[in-house]
Design an enzyme around this catalytic site. Sequence first.
Site, mmCIF file in Angstrom:
data_model
loop_
_atom_site.group_PDB
_atom_site.id
_atom_site.type_symbol
_atom_site.label_atom_id
_atom_site.label_comp_id
_atom_site.label_asym_id
_atom_site.label_seq_id
_atom_site.Cartn_x
_atom_site.Cartn_y
_atom_site.Cartn_z
ATOM 1 N N CYS A 1 40.163 37.301 33.407
ATOM 2 C CA CYS A 1 39.356 37.877 34.480
ATOM 3 C C CYS A 1 37.862 37.666 34.210
ATOM 4 O O CYS A 1 37.357 36.567 34.345
ATOM 5 C CB CYS A 1 39.708 39.341 34.691
ATOM 6 S SG CYS A 1 39.138 40.006 36.276
ATOM 7 N N HIS B 1 45.279 39.882 34.418
ATOM 8 C CA HIS B 1 45.271 40.694 33.193
ATOM 9 C C HIS B 1 46.675 40.794 32.590
ATOM 10 O O HIS B 1 47.375 41.782 32.816
ATOM 11 C CB HIS B 1 44.777 42.108 33.487
ATOM 12 C CG HIS B 1 43.370 42.205 33.961
ATOM 13 N ND1 HIS B 1 42.326 42.481 33.114
ATOM 14 C CD2 HIS B 1 42.831 42.077 35.193
ATOM 15 C CE1 HIS B 1 41.194 42.527 33.810
ATOM 16 N NE2 HIS B 1 41.474 42.280 35.076
ATOM 17 N N ARG C 1 33.383 34.589 41.706
ATOM 18 C CA ARG C 1 33.495 35.995 41.297
ATOM 19 C C ARG C 1 34.092 36.841 42.419
ATOM 20 O O ARG C 1 33.827 36.617 43.599
ATOM 21 C CB ARG C 1 32.126 36.583 40.948
ATOM 22 C CG ARG C 1 31.514 36.048 39.680
ATOM 23 C CD ARG C 1 30.112 36.619 39.447
ATOM 24 N NE ARG C 1 30.127 37.913 38.789
ATOM 25 C CZ ARG C 1 29.811 39.049 39.361
ATOM 26 N NH1 ARG C 1 29.486 39.103 40.635
ATOM 27 N NH2 ARG C 1 29.822 40.169 38.671
ATOM 28 N N GLU D 1 47.386 41.511 29.646
ATOM 29 C CA GLU D 1 47.383 42.586 28.642
ATOM 30 C C GLU D 1 47.794 43.932 29.216
ATOM 31 O O GLU D 1 48.077 44.874 28.454
ATOM 32 C CB GLU D 1 45.996 42.694 28.000
ATOM 33 C CG GLU D 1 44.899 43.292 28.878
ATOM 34 C CD GLU D 1 44.298 42.332 29.876
ATOM 35 O OE1 GLU D 1 43.340 42.736 30.565
ATOM 36 O OE2 GLU D 1 44.772 41.180 29.969
ATOM 37 N N GLU E 1 33.403 43.598 33.064
ATOM 38 C CA GLU E 1 32.355 43.204 33.999
ATOM 39 C C GLU E 1 31.538 42.118 33.323
ATOM 40 O O GLU E 1 30.868 42.344 32.319
ATOM 41 C CB GLU E 1 31.472 44.415 34.338
ATOM 42 C CG GLU E 1 30.879 44.354 35.743
ATOM 43 C CD GLU E 1 29.847 43.234 35.879
ATOM 44 O OE1 GLU E 1 29.892 42.494 36.881
ATOM 45 O OE2 GLU E 1 28.989 43.119 34.976
#
Length: 220
Positions: free
Chosen positions: A81, A180, A110, A182, A50
């Site tokens: 992100c 993402h 966003r 990962e 966040e």
Amino acid sequence: MSAPSIGVLALQGDVREHTAALHAAGAVAVPVRRPQELAAVDGLVLPGGESTTMAKLADRFGLLGPLRAAVAGGLPVYGSCAGMIMLADRVLDAPADQQTLGGLDVTVRRNAFGRQVDSFESEVAIAGVEGGPVHAVFIRAPWVEAAGADVQVLGRVEGGPADGRIVAVRQGRLVATSFHPELTGDPRVHALFVELVQAARAEDLSSTGAAVGAGSEEKS
């Protein structure tokens, strides 16, 4: 050249997953929570999470100023992100207290793809990543609304209502993705960043050597 030391900003977000992906890509991954830890790394990953919370925690830990200085000073940084939002010069739909590090000449929106329930997965071709498209996981993801002339677009969404939206960019030593990598077990995006860090380290060593050589000639 030895494996580069790449920090993962370890204040909030998917730190463990980025650490594993960096190890798989051949780097030494270390957590970064303090300015002295930031000063010791060759590159840095800003993880998903966040963005507003991460910026507030960075400020509380005395890291916000050093992070901005590191980006401005040429430290290679990859943001995924929320990390993309933190690197953006301009953010749309942001809360009034949103703080960023800046450095990427982009306008980011966003939560552009929607809320948590709108999360999705897709295949995205990334310039510089061989072996076919990467499997991209989008979770409350931003997209790049506009990019400056010096920003290289690495990847776009193909198909669907978001067709053509920019989701991966590079500007100099800064790289960012909306998604993402990962979370997929595919280390190719991280390997691309590790290569960037290695090239930057070699460039800096060469510049330092040239400066030392010039200084020696002046004294002789």
